[in-house]
Design an enzyme around this catalytic site. Sequence first.
Site, PDB file in Angstrom:
ATOM      1  N   HIS A  31      -1.910 -13.112   8.732  1.00 51.37           N
ATOM      2  CA  HIS A  31      -1.334 -12.114   7.839  1.00 51.37           C
ATOM      3  C   HIS A  31      -1.172 -12.726   6.465  1.00 51.37           C
ATOM      4  O   HIS A  31      -0.538 -13.772   6.309  1.00 51.37           O
ATOM      5  CB  HIS A  31       0.026 -11.626   8.347  1.00 51.37           C
TER       6      HIS A  31
ATOM      7  N   GLU B 247       0.250 -11.367   3.062  1.00 53.09           N
ATOM      8  CA  GLU B 247       0.882 -10.408   2.151  1.00 53.09           C
ATOM      9  C   GLU B 247       0.825 -10.988   0.746  1.00 53.09           C
ATOM     10  O   GLU B 247       1.223 -12.134   0.522  1.00 53.09           O
ATOM     11  CB  GLU B 247       2.326 -10.139   2.554  1.00 53.09           C
TER      12      GLU B 247
ATOM     13  N   HIS C  85      -4.072  -3.445   3.997  1.00 52.77           N
ATOM     14  CA  HIS C  85      -2.975  -2.492   3.854  1.00 52.77           C
ATOM     15  C   HIS C  85      -2.639  -2.301   2.376  1.00 52.77           C
ATOM     16  O   HIS C  85      -2.748  -3.231   1.580  1.00 52.77           O
ATOM     17  CB  HIS C  85      -1.747  -2.965   4.629  1.00 52.77           C
TER      18      HIS C  85
ATOM     19  N   GLU D 201      -5.243   0.552   5.906  1.00 59.48           N
ATOM     20  CA  GLU D 201      -4.112   1.456   6.103  1.00 59.48           C
ATOM     21  C   GLU D 201      -4.324   2.657   5.177  1.00 59.48           C
ATOM     22  O   GLU D 201      -4.816   3.688   5.597  1.00 59.48           O
ATOM     23  CB  GLU D 201      -2.802   0.746   5.801  1.00 59.48           C
TER      24      GLU D 201
ATOM     25  N   GLU E 219       4.707   3.061  10.798  1.00 59.80           N
ATOM     26  CA  GLU E 219       5.918   2.331  10.428  1.00 59.80           C
ATOM     27  C   GLU E 219       6.931   3.200   9.707  1.00 59.80           C
ATOM     28  O   GLU E 219       8.119   2.870   9.661  1.00 59.80           O
ATOM     29  CB  GLU E 219       5.576   1.104   9.572  1.00 59.80           C
TER      30      GLU E 219
END
Length: 703
Positions: free
Chosen positions: A413, A415, A483, A502, A508
């Site tokens: 991941h 971010e 995303h 996404e 979520e």
Amino acid sequence: MKKLIICFLSFAICGQILAQETKTFEAGQDKIKLKFMLNAEGRPIYSLYFAGKTIIEPSSLGMELVNDSSFNRQFEIIGTEKKLVDEQWNPIWGEVRSIKNKYEQLTVQLKQKNVPNRLMNLVFRVFEEGLGFRYEFPKQPGLKYFIVGNELTQFNLTGDHKAFWIPGDYDTNEYSYTTSALSRVDAWEVQKKATDIAVRVVPDQYAVQTPLMLKTANGLYINIHEAAQINYPAMQLHVNRQNFSLSAHLVPDALGNKAYLHAPFNTPWRTILAADNAKSILESKMILNLNEPSVITNTDWIKPMKYVGVWWEMQTGKASWSYADDPDQLSADGNLIPSGKHGANTQNVKRYIDFAAKNGIDGVLVEGWNTGWEDWFGNWKEEVFDFVTPYPDFDLQGISDYAKSKGVKMIMHNETSGSATNYERQLDTAFKLMNTYGYPAVKTGYVGKIIPRGEHHDGQWMVNHYERVAQKAAAHKIMVDVHEPNRPTGLHRTYPNWMASEAARGNEYNAFSDGNHPDHETILPFTRLMGGPMDYTPGIFKLKGYASYAPNRQVHTTLAKQLALYVTLYSPLQMAADLPENYEAKMDAFQFIKDVAIDWDDTKIIEAEPGDYLTIARKAKGTENWFIGAITDEQARVGTIALNFLKKGTKYMAKVYRDADDASWKNNPEAYKIEQYPVTSASVLKLKLAEGGGAAISIIAVQ
């Protein structure tokens, strides 16, 4: 008379179009027919028809360059070319094994009469289900480097169609869908209420995003989007609420410009799908066909995956992404003081690895493993993450070794907190780390305002950034799930390692907001998924009381509908999003998630109506096994599923995961029934779907 007045006001060129005698050029396939002409001012004009009915009334085309607004008139036609293409190609992965690519192409070569006599080609491809067209700027002395101020593409509709829309936001696609007539579009009203979205930028009160799904009063379905968006900003649509004309609205950069180009260049394709039934819209592969073939020659390493992850417990408040509560409070030895709530710790991650290994799940995604989460959100800070340094309680080597010993792949991941500049500087370093530890895929994120400051998620700079990430990932043999990007336009054909995005309101939002309306998942396939797979993160089993900070919050679906989403919302990277303990409490229902395929040989749209219901059947790649998902909105209904797509003469065993008789998304969402019985190609299933409910079916060939 009223109609003529409206025509005059909306186009300001309509009378000229009708009066002049310029030659009309046509192209067509099946029920779709295109007409093209130049009007008396030398403006390019096109119109589109379905089965003799007008879909797009005469609409103008052209460009407005910075410091020059004349690149849409004074054209003459210096040549035309037609060709027919009828071919087949096989995607690396996808919803079908083979795709037909059949179209008639009309290329119109234009030259401006005034000096410097600039050239522009308009290329139209007419498919059986719709039209794609784009602008091409040949190499020429009169146009070399140029800046687009506005794209002047119009889509003049025939009426006040029913629309499924979200605001034309420059930075997010994560709104709930509004269903209304075009004359009722008000993006500012929706934006103002969407307080659960952190970054919202909607300068145009009447702009909507594409893909835009429309339904006419006489039952025609129209979808407007784009394909092959490369080196060009996202196209939104400005709605003229009086005459129902749509016009291209490009996302600008920090200076207000739209695109910086160098001839030769071609824009993305503008796409229009049309059908007299909703199923045909979903069956179309036109957007994929308008993209270029794969640029990756060796694709053996690209493998669809099912995964679980340390994610939902952060969304629901059980754990946190950050290691400490306050980055400024340090221990005596200068280290962060752990909060005790950090989810991405070695012991917890091994729990997910064990669950994946036990249940045949391919991978585990871990968010919050790396340093920087204490001050990442909302600070518009450039250097937050370095993408290689783990928190003290995350044993990178130990977890990697443990996962390998269990036959499980770890998913990275990254971010970025919106800092694309920082991420680009460190891409090689981040991907080399993944190669070192054997991570085959990465989920990237762009939460927050973009850096370079003043740029937008959907502008040209970021569109190029997402492509650069896909290219760099391919060089390192890494698959990508993005995303918070712009919405997809079929580029997973060109970059098959770009597995999913996404780019819409995902599951979520059921954790940290009032959630997704029961009709949300029935709209997504007709809008967001038209351009490519979506990482929706389905599979929530604990549907009430899961959020520690909001005990009355609930998901707006039944459990059976959560299962059905594995079929109706396509993704080759598919997450089982809930906590292991919630699955372990209902392992009989979890069996469907274990069994359902993620790569397909065939797809059949059984029933469909945007905003109401959807039933899809898919054949697992390399087998005779089928999986079916049926979902509905807030209205209960009975779904009818004829199994005539099954192989004749073959016996099958159907396992049906359906809503219990007393189930409903609001009052009894976790009530389900599992039934099993033999079926053949002559069988017809009738399934009762609860309010906000669904059904999931596995149909396995009997040996």
